[in-house]
Design a protein around this motif. Structure first.
Motif, PDB file in Angstrom:
ATOM      1  N   ALA A 160      88.298 -29.826 -48.382  1.00 17.65           N
ATOM      2  CA  ALA A 160      89.451 -30.714 -48.208  1.00 17.65           C
ATOM      3  C   ALA A 160      89.670 -31.553 -49.468  1.00 17.65           C
ATOM      4  CB  ALA A 160      89.248 -31.616 -46.989  1.00 17.65           C
ATOM      5  N   LEU A 161      88.580 -31.966 -50.097  1.00 13.38           N
ATOM      6  CA  LEU A 161      88.694 -32.723 -51.340  1.00 13.38           C
ATOM      7  C   LEU A 161      89.229 -31.850 -52.477  1.00 13.38           C
ATOM      8  CD1 LEU A 161      85.379 -34.750 -51.069  1.00 13.38           C
ATOM      9  CD2 LEU A 161      87.679 -35.702 -51.023  1.00 13.38           C
ATOM     10  N   LYS A 162      88.786 -30.596 -52.527  1.00 15.45           N
ATOM     11  CA  LYS A 162      89.303 -29.681 -53.545  1.00 15.45           C
ATOM     12  C   LYS A 162      90.811 -29.523 -53.435  1.00 15.45           C
ATOM     13  CE  LYS A 162      85.227 -26.698 -53.975  1.00 15.45           C
ATOM     14  NZ  LYS A 162      84.706 -25.337 -53.859  1.00 15.45           N
ATOM     15  N   THR A 163      91.277 -29.275 -52.215  1.00 17.35           N
ATOM     16  CA  THR A 163      92.717 -29.061 -52.048  1.00 17.35           C
ATOM     17  C   THR A 163      93.499 -30.320 -52.397  1.00 17.35           C
ATOM     18  OG1 THR A 163      92.691 -29.627 -49.681  1.00 17.35           O
ATOM     19  CG2 THR A 163      92.330 -27.314 -50.258  1.00 17.35           C
ATOM     20  N   GLY A 164      92.881 -31.490 -52.175  1.00 16.82           N
ATOM     21  CA  GLY A 164      93.537 -32.743 -52.529  1.00 16.82           C
ATOM     22  C   GLY A 164      93.582 -32.958 -54.028  1.00 16.82           C
ATOM     23  N   VAL A 165      92.448 -32.776 -54.707  1.00 18.91           N
ATOM     24  CA  VAL A 165      92.370 -33.005 -56.149  1.00 18.91           C
ATOM     25  C   VAL A 165      93.315 -32.080 -56.904  1.00 18.91           C
ATOM     26  CG1 VAL A 165      90.877 -32.740 -58.175  1.00 18.91           C
ATOM     27  CG2 VAL A 165      90.044 -33.960 -56.169  1.00 18.91           C
ATOM     28  N   TYR A 166      93.423 -30.829 -56.454  1.00 15.35           N
ATOM     29  CA  TYR A 166      94.270 -29.861 -57.147  1.00 15.35           C
ATOM     30  C   TYR A 166      95.641 -29.698 -56.497  1.00 15.35           C
ATOM     31  CZ  TYR A 166      90.396 -28.829 -60.189  1.00 15.35           C
ATOM     32  OH  TYR A 166      89.405 -28.954 -61.130  1.00 15.35           O
ATOM     33  N   ASP A 167      95.962 -30.629 -55.608  1.00 16.83           N
ATOM     34  CA  ASP A 167      97.289 -30.695 -55.000  1.00 16.83           C
ATOM     35  C   ASP A 167      97.707 -29.368 -54.371  1.00 16.83           C
ATOM     36  OD1 ASP A 167      99.535 -32.115 -54.241  1.00 16.83           O
ATOM     37  OD2 ASP A 167     100.677 -31.565 -56.019  1.00 16.83           O
ATOM     38  N   LEU A 168      96.781 -28.751 -53.645  1.00 18.85           N
ATOM     39  CA  LEU A 168      97.082 -27.515 -52.927  1.00 18.85           C
ATOM     40  C   LEU A 168      97.626 -27.870 -51.545  1.00 18.85           C
ATOM     41  CD1 LEU A 168      93.872 -25.495 -53.850  1.00 18.85           C
ATOM     42  CD2 LEU A 168      96.055 -25.558 -55.049  1.00 18.85           C
ATOM     43  N   PRO A 169      98.585 -27.115 -51.040  1.00 16.55           N
ATOM     44  CA  PRO A 169      99.296 -27.512 -49.818  1.00 16.55           C
ATOM     45  C   PRO A 169      98.597 -27.128 -48.524  1.00 16.55           C
ATOM     46  CG  PRO A 169     100.237 -25.504 -50.669  1.00 16.55           C
ATOM     47  CD  PRO A 169      99.150 -25.898 -51.646  1.00 16.55           C
ATOM     48  N   VAL A 170      97.267 -27.247 -48.487  1.00 21.12           N
ATOM     49  CA  VAL A 170      96.506 -26.818 -47.318  1.00 21.12           C
ATOM     50  C   VAL A 170      95.322 -27.750 -47.087  1.00 21.12           C
ATOM     51  CG1 VAL A 170      97.136 -24.387 -47.472  1.00 21.12           C
ATOM     52  CG2 VAL A 170      95.184 -25.233 -48.782  1.00 21.12           C
ATOM     53  N   GLY A 171      94.728 -27.659 -45.899  1.00 19.10           N
ATOM     54  CA  GLY A 171      93.536 -28.426 -45.588  1.00 19.10           C
ATOM     55  C   GLY A 171      92.272 -27.656 -45.954  1.00 19.10           C
ATOM     56  N   GLY A 172      91.123 -28.225 -45.605  1.00 15.33           N
ATOM     57  CA  GLY A 172      89.839 -27.625 -45.965  1.00 15.33           C
ATOM     58  C   GLY A 172      89.067 -27.132 -44.761  1.00 15.33           C
ATOM     59  N   ALA A 173      88.310 -26.059 -44.945  1.00 16.95           N
ATOM     60  CA  ALA A 173      87.497 -25.484 -43.871  1.00 16.95           C
ATOM     61  C   ALA A 173      86.312 -24.754 -44.485  1.00 16.95           C
ATOM     62  CB  ALA A 173      88.334 -24.527 -43.027  1.00 16.95           C
ATOM     63  N   LYS A 174      85.403 -24.289 -43.647  1.00 20.76           N
ATOM     64  CA  LYS A 174      84.268 -23.502 -44.123  1.00 20.76           C
ATOM     65  C   LYS A 174      83.655 -22.736 -42.957  1.00 20.76           C
ATOM     66  CE  LYS A 174      82.156 -22.823 -48.088  1.00 20.76           C
ATOM     67  NZ  LYS A 174      82.887 -22.636 -49.365  1.00 20.76           N
ATOM     68  N   GLY A 175      83.181 -21.544 -43.263  1.00 19.51           N
ATOM     69  CA  GLY A 175      82.406 -20.775 -42.304  1.00 19.51           C
ATOM     70  C   GLY A 175      80.987 -20.626 -42.813  1.00 19.51           C
ATOM     71  N   GLY A 176      80.027 -20.598 -41.901  1.00 14.00           N
ATOM     72  CA  GLY A 176      78.633 -20.429 -42.298  1.00 14.00           C
ATOM     73  C   GLY A 176      77.859 -19.695 -41.224  1.00 14.00           C
ATOM     74  N   ILE A 177      76.955 -18.800 -41.649  1.00  8.44           N
ATOM     75  CA  ILE A 177      76.156 -18.013 -40.717  1.00  8.44           C
ATOM     76  C   ILE A 177      74.691 -18.132 -41.104  1.00  8.44           C
ATOM     77  CG2 ILE A 177      75.750 -15.734 -39.728  1.00  8.44           C
ATOM     78  CD1 ILE A 177      78.605 -14.988 -40.574  1.00  8.44           C
ATOM     79  N   ASP A 178      73.853 -18.463 -40.133  1.00  7.20           N
ATOM     80  CA  ASP A 178      72.415 -18.577 -40.341  1.00  7.20           C
ATOM     81  C   ASP A 178      71.806 -17.181 -40.265  1.00  7.20           C
ATOM     82  OD1 ASP A 178      69.738 -19.123 -40.411  1.00  7.20           O
ATOM     83  OD2 ASP A 178      69.692 -20.346 -38.585  1.00  7.20           O
ATOM     84  N   CYS A 179      71.818 -16.484 -41.407  1.00  4.83           N
ATOM     85  CA  CYS A 179      71.311 -15.111 -41.462  1.00  4.83           C
ATOM     86  C   CYS A 179      71.010 -14.766 -42.910  1.00  4.83           C
ATOM     87  CB  CYS A 179      72.347 -14.146 -40.872  1.00  4.83           C
ATOM     88  SG  CYS A 179      71.881 -12.397 -40.953  1.00  4.83           S
ATOM     89  N   ASP A 180      69.926 -14.093 -43.160  1.00  4.70           N
ATOM     90  CA  ASP A 180      69.603 -13.623 -44.504  1.00  4.70           C
ATOM     91  C   ASP A 180      70.578 -12.497 -44.870  1.00  4.70           C
ATOM     92  OD1 ASP A 180      68.550 -12.455 -46.803  1.00  4.70           O
ATOM     93  OD2 ASP A 180      66.472 -12.666 -46.138  1.00  4.70           O
ATOM     94  N   PRO A 181      71.329 -12.640 -45.988  1.00  2.00           N
ATOM     95  CA  PRO A 181      72.281 -11.586 -46.352  1.00  2.00           C
ATOM     96  C   PRO A 181      71.628 -10.242 -46.656  1.00  2.00           C
ATOM     97  CG  PRO A 181      72.068 -13.210 -48.111  1.00  2.00           C
ATOM     98  CD  PRO A 181      71.370 -13.776 -46.921  1.00  2.00           C
ATOM     99  N   LYS A 182      70.320 -10.229 -46.876  1.00  2.43           N
ATOM    100  CA  LYS A 182      69.599  -8.977 -47.100  1.00  2.43           C
ATOM    101  C   LYS A 182      69.173  -8.317 -45.792  1.00  2.43           C
ATOM    102  CE  LYS A 182      67.684 -10.425 -51.594  1.00  2.43           C
ATOM    103  NZ  LYS A 182      66.449 -10.624 -52.376  1.00  2.43           N
ATOM    104  N   ASP A 183      69.357  -8.989 -44.678  1.00  4.23           N
ATOM    105  CA  ASP A 183      69.023  -8.451 -43.358  1.00  4.23           C
ATOM    106  C   ASP A 183      69.881  -7.207 -43.097  1.00  4.23           C
ATOM    107  OD1 ASP A 183      68.911  -7.973 -40.513  1.00  4.23           O
ATOM    108  OD2 ASP A 183      68.206 -10.025 -40.239  1.00  4.23           O
ATOM    109  N   PRO A 184      69.287  -6.108 -42.624  1.00  5.96           N
ATOM    110  CA  PRO A 184      70.069  -4.910 -42.315  1.00  5.96           C
ATOM    111  C   PRO A 184      71.187  -5.169 -41.295  1.00  5.96           C
ATOM    112  CG  PRO A 184      67.725  -4.406 -42.322  1.00  5.96           C
ATOM    113  CD  PRO A 184      67.842  -5.893 -42.416  1.00  5.96           C
ATOM    114  N   GLU A 185      71.047  -6.217 -40.496  1.00  9.79           N
ATOM    115  CA  GLU A 185      72.048  -6.550 -39.481  1.00  9.79           C
ATOM    116  C   GLU A 185      73.172  -7.426 -40.038  1.00  9.79           C
ATOM    117  OE1 GLU A 185      72.313  -5.856 -36.168  1.00  9.79           O
ATOM    118  OE2 GLU A 185      70.630  -4.461 -36.221  1.00  9.79           O
TER     119      GLU A 185
END
Length: 393
Positions: free
Chosen positions: A60-85
């Motif tokens: 949200a701060l990034k979009t504000g500092v660079y005057d982008l016309p959108v809000g801020g969000a994030k996705g996160g997953i508790d998983c090792d990216p090297k996991d076969p799953e």
């Protein structure tokens, strides 16, 4: 005010994967009058809701500092990216949050999730590309999708524009610091923690600009050029898919250290580009750099940042220094840039450089923590744009 301390995220979702037993989170910090928000999706073992909250606020701060016309969000997953799953987990997470991907949330690569993988998942879900929520608003969706794909896949420097643009922005942040400090670029030394998409891109463009990259760190440890500088092109070429350098390609004169040693490097600029909370209360006293440029999101804890400022160490915050990829994505969506790398690089150099130089100038005069100064810039931009619309040709 949009970023006041009492402000709460617009939406938080905690998802549990019944197949692999993993947990994922979606945090929309602010949706904005445009009805859109933006922020990547990361995957790492130990990812927490609190981490994703911090990252969403940073977006949200990034979009504000660079005057982008959108809000801020994030996705996160508790998983090792090297996991076969891992891909299955990512696919099921995206399926669960699809209503937001359809209409509100524009996501992209982040730690542990390369852009090509997230796009593969979007194709499987019938959404085309990870910028779907914005592309769907275009008057000519096919033309916009072609422009986005052309921009992401434009060849540059042996790679693709979509992969290197974030690192290029970080490099411009470092170069802007040197200019504001009055340092000679060729005499300025830099150490980089992480040589994946962001850190590797920054290392490449700093080396190309003539700055001395004397130390890098990956999961296997630290490589330190005790004299001179590292052969960055050779080291980056030897990386595997996880951003780890092949030690058999490293010159014998390069010293190998434990990966924690990167924090204590004596360099003009230290770029933490690997993980959140890399600089904390328990290791902040080890920092020897003059300036820290945050390439990783939330690389420094608030307590550590205060201590660094008290010691006269300037910290350029993540939502200014590493915003190149985010700003570029929206410029691309809105048709302000295309698949010509020079157009993108010129715009990033101007937009990022001017903001970083302003923050350093304020810090030199007032010793105000740059994160505070940058937050004020974001607040001012948001207050001046009471109605933020998105026009996508």
């Amino acid at each position: 005010m949009p970023f006041a301390e009492e402000y709460r995220p617009y939406l938080e979702i905690e998802w549990r994967d019944k197949v692999a037993g993993k947990t994922g989170y979606l945090v929309i910090d602010s949706l904005g009058t445009s009805g859109l928000c933006t922020g990547g999706t990361r995957m790492r073992a130990g990812c927490t809701l609190e981490e994703v909250q911090d990252l969403a606020k940073g977006m949200a701060l990034k979009t504000g500092v660079y005057d982008l016309p959108v809000g801020g969000a994030k996705g996160g997953i508790d998983c090792d990216p090297k996991d076969p799953e891992a891909k299955g987990v990512l696919t099921r997470f995206m399926t669960a949050v699809r209503p937001f991907l359809d209409t509100h949330w524009v996501t992209a690569e982040d730690l542990g999730v390369p852009q090509h993988l997230i796009d593969e998942v979007f194709v499987e879900l019938g959404l085309g590309q990870s910028y779907h929520a914005a592309i769907s608003r275009s008057s000519d969706q096919e033309a916009t999708l072609r422009r986005v794909r052309a921009g992401l896949n434009a060849p540059v420097g042996g790679g693709l524009l979509g992969d290197v643009v974030g690192g290029y922005g970080v490099a411009q942040s470092c170069l802007a610091v040197a200019r504001a400090k009055g340092w000679n670029i060729e005499d300025t030394t830099v150490a980089i923690q992480g040589v994946g998409t962001m850190g590797g891109g920054a290392a490449w463009y700093l080396h190309e600009a003539g700055m001395k990259v004397i130390e890098v760190a990956d999961a296997a440890g630290v490589l330190w050029a005790q004299e001179g500088q590292l052969d960055i092109p050779k080291l980056l070429k030897s990386r595997n898919q996880y951003g780890e350098i092949d030690r058999s390609k490293v010159a014998d004169s390069v010293l190998r250290l434990d990966r924690s040693a990167i924090v204590s490097v004596e360099a003009d600029i230290f770029v933490p580009a690997a993980m959140s909370y890399a600089i904390r209360a328990d290791n902040v006293s080890e920092v020897q750099a003059t300036v820290i440029v945050e390439a990783a999101n939330t690389a420094t804890t608030p307590e550590a940042e205060i201590k660094l400022n008290d010691r006269g160490i300037c910290v350029i915050p993540d939502f200014v220094a590493n915003a190149g990829a985010v700003a570029w994505a929206w410029w691309l969506l809105q048709g302000l840039v295309d698949d010509n790398p020079k157009t993108t690089f010129d715009m990033l150099q101007s937009e990022i450089g001017s903001r970083v130089e302003t923050l350093v100038d304020i810090w030199e005069r007032e010793r105000t923590i740059p994160r505070i100064s940058a937050t004020r810039l974001a607040q001012e931009a948001a207050s001046e744009s009471t109605v933020r619309t998105v026009t996508i040709p």
